[in-house]
Design an enzyme around this catalytic site. Structure first.
Site, PDB file in Angstrom:
ATOM      1  CG  ASP A  23      -1.164  -7.785   7.641  1.00  0.00           C
ATOM      2  OD1 ASP A  23      -2.153  -7.687   7.735  1.00  0.00           O
ATOM      3  OD2 ASP A  23      -0.481  -8.900   7.232  1.00  0.00           O
TER       4      ASP A  23
ATOM      5  CD  GLU B 199      -2.678  -1.179   2.360  1.00  0.00           C
ATOM      6  OE1 GLU B 199      -3.175  -0.244   2.869  1.00  0.00           O
ATOM      7  OE2 GLU B 199      -3.534  -2.365   2.443  1.00  0.00           O
TER       8      GLU B 199
ATOM      9  CE  LYS C  26      -2.689 -11.360   7.656  1.00  0.00           C
ATOM     10  NZ  LYS C  26      -1.976 -10.991   6.336  1.00  0.00           N
TER      11      LYS C  26
END
Ligand code: NAP
Length: 436
Positions: A198, A187, A202
């Site tokens: 990120d 991004e 998870k």
């Protein structure tokens, strides 16, 4: 059967793929579920935007009204609020919820799961970890009778692409990141990916489910890949390793802090013959070790609209089937506090440390002595002469040391003392060695 009403919250990259597939595959889905699915509303921020394939009469900015009367609410807005409040409202109203919102689950999982259990509805989130790859259901259902001991995953495609290109093309980090952005893998603001956050979200979800223990994102030790240099990748490769950003969740019986679970994310060295080492490009893979099952590997596309939609649709269909069959909600899989979460200082692993040293007699002996005094056992030492920068500069060498297993705390002390030696010009890198 009367139709099951599906309210969509969000119709962006993933939501559009989900909605158009529900609308386009209506007959197939009805046959699989035993009742038709009917999208009752699609809530977005801008209802005036042209959205090909989405009937404009479904679009609304009124999220609360969209939820009312829905059987299944599909949250694909992302972010913390208002997603959290809307999911809680939906669950309390008796709707089951399907979400891909890893950031929210990593911080508020227990609260959301408890709300689903209280309301006897379902909260499904296969897409929140590793996109299209079925990993949540195997961990929660298929391995429910086994004992998972370790989950080792490449769960962020952006960082895997960057590291893979650095190794294959010899690029430096900035060039690999810029290319990832050009190709749409990263991004415009890549912080969450390259900083490891990120992957940490998870890891928190996987550790919570695998070990039935509440692990929030704040419990996960996180190091990103911004410090990985072309030189580190080259040194790793020369030693038979590849560098991967790994999410590691494991139960540890014999840590200095006692038994517990560990969840951590960092760039680590993997032997080139490890199954995860060959995972290239933006792909994801998760390696699970369980007592009876042994090693299992799950591989595929970890992001992107269509792959992520596949996982979301799987959750929608299974939730809808359960509704049709009259099943109850969660199967009581509350996350307890079975084991403490261990600090990184208590984790044992192997290390590769690279020093820039002055190439003169006695240097290796001095460094070895520090390692011996701190109880850090050396497995391998390799010295390579560096090209002199100018004729008057003292001769220097790159010294690569691989250690046997030791704790993070002991290694940190060893490195601190070694760097203070006048024989050491500079500490180049410290990387953990995993997958052994
Ligand atoms: P996205 O493209 O940014 O779409 C977000 C959607 O939510 C847009 O339709 C937006 O409306 C709507 N929205 C945002 N805030 C809203 C609000 N306050 N009220 C009403 N609507 C609102 O996001 P995405 O990439 O599809 O991701 C959705 C979720 O899936 C996230 O939780 C993400 O972490 C997760 N996920 C994504 C991927 C992936 O590859 N993209 C992979 C795995 C998981 P507008 O269209 O009007 O702006």
């Amino acid at each position: 059967m009367k139709p099951l009403k599906v309210a969509m919250l969000g119709c962006g990259v993933v939501g559009t793929e989900v909605a158009t597939r529900i609308l386009g595959n209506a007959a197939d889905l009805e046959a699989r579920i035993g009742a038709p699915l009917e999208i009752s509303a699609v809530a977005v921020r801008d209802a005036g935007k042209d959205r090909p394939g989405i009937p404009s009469e479904l679009l609304t900015t009124d999220t609360a009204a969209a939820i009312e009367g829905a059987d299944i609410v599909v949250e694909l807005m992302g972010g913390h609020e208002p997603a959290r409040e809307l999911i809680l409202t939906a669950l309390r109203s008796g709707a089951s919820v399907v979400t891909a919102n890893k950031a929210l689950l990593a911080s508020d999982y227990s609260e959301l799961l408890a709300a689903a259990e209280d309301a006897e509805v379902r909260l499904e989130h296969e897409a929140a970890v590793a996109g299209a790859i079925p990993i949540i259901r195997p961990v929660v259902n298929s391995l429910a009778g086994d004992r998972i001991t370790r989950v080792l995953g490449i769960v962020n495609g952006t960082t895997n692409y960057i590291l893979d290109q650095m190794e294959k093309e010899g690029w430096d980090f900035d060039h690999a990141l810029a290319t990832a952005q050009e190709l749409g893998y990263a991004e415009a603001d890549p912080t969450a990916d390259i900083g490891g956050h990120d992957a940490a979200a998870k890891a928190a979800i996987l550790a919570s489910l695998a070990f039935h223990t509440r692990v929030s994102i704040d419990d996960v030790h996180v190091e990103g890949i911004t410090g990985v240099t072309a030189d580190m990748v080259e040194t790793a490769s020369a030693q038979g390793f590849t560098i991967k950003l790994l999410a590691i969740c494991e139960t540890i019986e014999d840590s200095p802090a006692g038994p517990g679970v560990s969840a951590r994310v960092y760039p680590a060295l993997l032997p080139k013959d490890h199954a995860l080492a060959s995972v290239g490009g933006a792909f994801n893979a998760v390696f699970v070790e369980a007592e009876a099952a042994g090693s299992l590997m799950f591989y595929g596309q970890g992001a992107g609209g269509a792959p992520t939609a596949s996982a979301v649709l799987g959750d929608i269909v299974s939730t809808a089937r359960r509704k049709v069959l009259g099943g109850t909600g969660q199967a009581r899989r509350s996350i307890g506090n079975r084991l403490p979460v261990l600090p990184i200082s208590a984790i044992r692993t192997r290390y590769q440390i690279t020093f820039d040293v002055f190439d003169r007699p006695g240097v290796l002996a001095q460094i070895s002595q520090v390692f011996a005094e701190e109880g850090t056992s050396i497995e391998l030492m390799q010295q390579t002469q560096l090209e002199p920068t100018d004729d008057d500069a003292p001769q220097r060498a790159k010294l690569v040391i691989a250690t046997h297993s030791g704790t993070d705390a002991a290694l940190a002390k060893t490195v601190e003392r070694a760097v203070a030696l006048d024989a050491v010009n500079e500490l180049k890198s410290v990387l953990r060695i995993e997958g052994h």
